[in-house]
Enzyme design. Structure first.
Site, PDB file in Angstrom:
ATOM      1  N   ASP A  79      55.299  10.065  70.448  1.00 28.00           N
ATOM      2  CA  ASP A  79      55.662  11.374  70.993  1.00 28.00           C
ATOM      3  C   ASP A  79      55.103  11.540  72.399  1.00 28.00           C
ATOM      4  OD1 ASP A  79      53.040  11.533  69.871  1.00 28.00           O
ATOM      5  OD2 ASP A  79      53.155  13.716  69.875  1.00 28.00           O
ATOM      6  N   GLU A 143      50.787  13.116  68.159  1.00 35.21           N
ATOM      7  CA  GLU A 143      49.504  13.061  68.852  1.00 35.21           C
ATOM      8  C   GLU A 143      49.428  14.108  69.952  1.00 35.21           C
ATOM      9  OE1 GLU A 143      46.299  11.741  71.604  1.00 35.21           O
ATOM     10  OE2 GLU A 143      48.403  12.125  72.037  1.00 35.21           O
TER      11      GLU A 143
END
Length: 384
Positions: A79, A143
């Site tokens: 991400d 994250e």
């Protein structure tokens, strides 16, 4: 088409493919599935581990190659943060290459790092078709977001299924300016506090009929910030308390407000725990504002990995490729290493992070190739 010398292990091609997945947290944008297909093609056994419900559902994967010890795990995230409002010179999800530079959101944080490790595994397997031990990857899509359904949940699954490694390498960008500068062996803890002081509204001309919450708030913040928390420790810089917001919301010049709020953050070293600092904050607040509301969230404790054999192997691998002996460091913000440290020793080494989260995020192709060589050398030293 680029040959193996131009693209060792396919690192550039994979980095471009991952950048072209618009995986702005919490949207996966095909990132996890694209990586899973590549890993299965190399021979990894891949387990997709989505956790959470609805919009909070997070894609994750655990991939394993081999059996037995040693077990080396690589951890990272697909991400990325949003592209922002400023105009990019290059398509943030185009994976464009200009003058030896690869552009795109996630180029250095940290799709480039993931690509380098996968490429390194390819190169390692060419030299050692039947390696001893286990190589695994822990990859999350959560994250850059709240980090509630990502690495934390995958680690719980790994423990329940006997998959905890002997050592974990996190591929976050650790180098400030050039490859080979820094290996991180720890991180400071982080505590966020919100303090809402309740007072009594009144006219400024009659302060004895009111209770000014701003005065109480300033007094308690003054005590909290009056002296340094510490002077640092062997591996850590001094802890830092920073007031990040003061809010009253008073639009009148002649009114004492009913409440005042402040927010603060503490980045703390191994001389403290989150619980001890939370208790200290509550004690100081109670002394100045007994009716105040205090909300505290600890996003991670400090941790330190002993600089023993795996860390030394990583440093030797870095030195062999870059000529630099990297500094062992514990500075910077938090990362998912704070969760991994609860289960096994962990260190961090990745690309140059100067452009991460910025417009036109990028990585030099030369750095991608160097990181691939470093990871490949590290695999050889640890796995044999």
């Amino acid at each position: 088409m680029a040959g193996p010398e131009q693209d060792p292990g396919g690192v550039v091609a994979l980095a471009r493919a991952l950048i072209r997945c618009p995986s702005v947290t919490p949207d996966d944008g095909c990132g996890i599935n694209a990586l899973a297909a590549v890993l299965e093609g190399i021979g990894f056994s891949v387990t997709l581990l989505p956790f959470g419900e609805g919009t909070a559902r997070t894609p994750n994967l655990f991939a394993r190659l081999g059996t037995g010890q040693p077990h080396l795990c690589f951890a990272g995230h697909t991400d990325v943060v949003p592209v922002g409002d400023a105009a990019w010179t290059h398509d943030p999800f185009g994976g464009e290459i200009h003058d030896g530079i690869l552009f795109g959101r996630g180029a250095c944080d940290m799709k480039g790092g993931i690509a380098a490790f996968v490429a390194a595994v390819r190169l390692y397997l060419q030299k050692t078709p039947r390696p001893r031990g286990t190589i695994s990857l822990l990859i999350t899509g959560d994250e850059e977001g709240p980090a509630t359904n990502g690495t934390v949940r995958v680690l719980e699954w790994m423990q329940a299924n006997g998959q905890i490694p002997d050592f974990c390498l996190v591929g976050e960008p650790t180098n400030p300016g050039e490859m080979g500068e820094v290996v991180k062996i720890g991180r400071r803890g982080s505590l966020n506090a919100r303090i809402t002081v309740q007072g009594m509204q009144g006219h400024v001309a009659y302060p004895h009929r009111a209770d000014n919450p701003i005065h109480r708030l300033l007094a308690l913040l003054g005590e909290l910030t009056a002296a340094p928390l510490d002077t640092g420790s062997e591996w850590f810089e001094p802890s830092s308390l920073q007031v990040t917001s003061l809010d009253v919301g008073n639009t009148a010049n002649n009114v004492i407000p009913a409440r005042a709020q402040a927010r603060l953050n503490i980045r703390f070293n191994d001389l403290h725990t989150g619980a001890d600092l939370a208790g200290w904050i509550r004690t100081v607040v109670a002394r100045h504002a007994p009716r105040a509301d205090v909300s505290i969230a600890i996003s991670g404790e400090s941790f330190l990995t002993s600089p023993d054999a795996p860390v030394e192997a990583l440093r030797r691998a870095v030195h062999a490729v870059t000529g630099h002996v990297p500094k062992l460091d514990t500075g910077g913000g938090t990362s998912d290493a704070r969760f991994i440290s609860r289960y096994c020793p962990v260190a961090e080494f990745g690309l140059v992070g100067a452009s991460m989260h910025k417009v036109d995020e990028h990585v030099a192709l030369a750095d991608l190739k160097q990181l691939t060589a470093i990871y490949s050398g590290f695999l050889e030293k640890v796995m044999g």
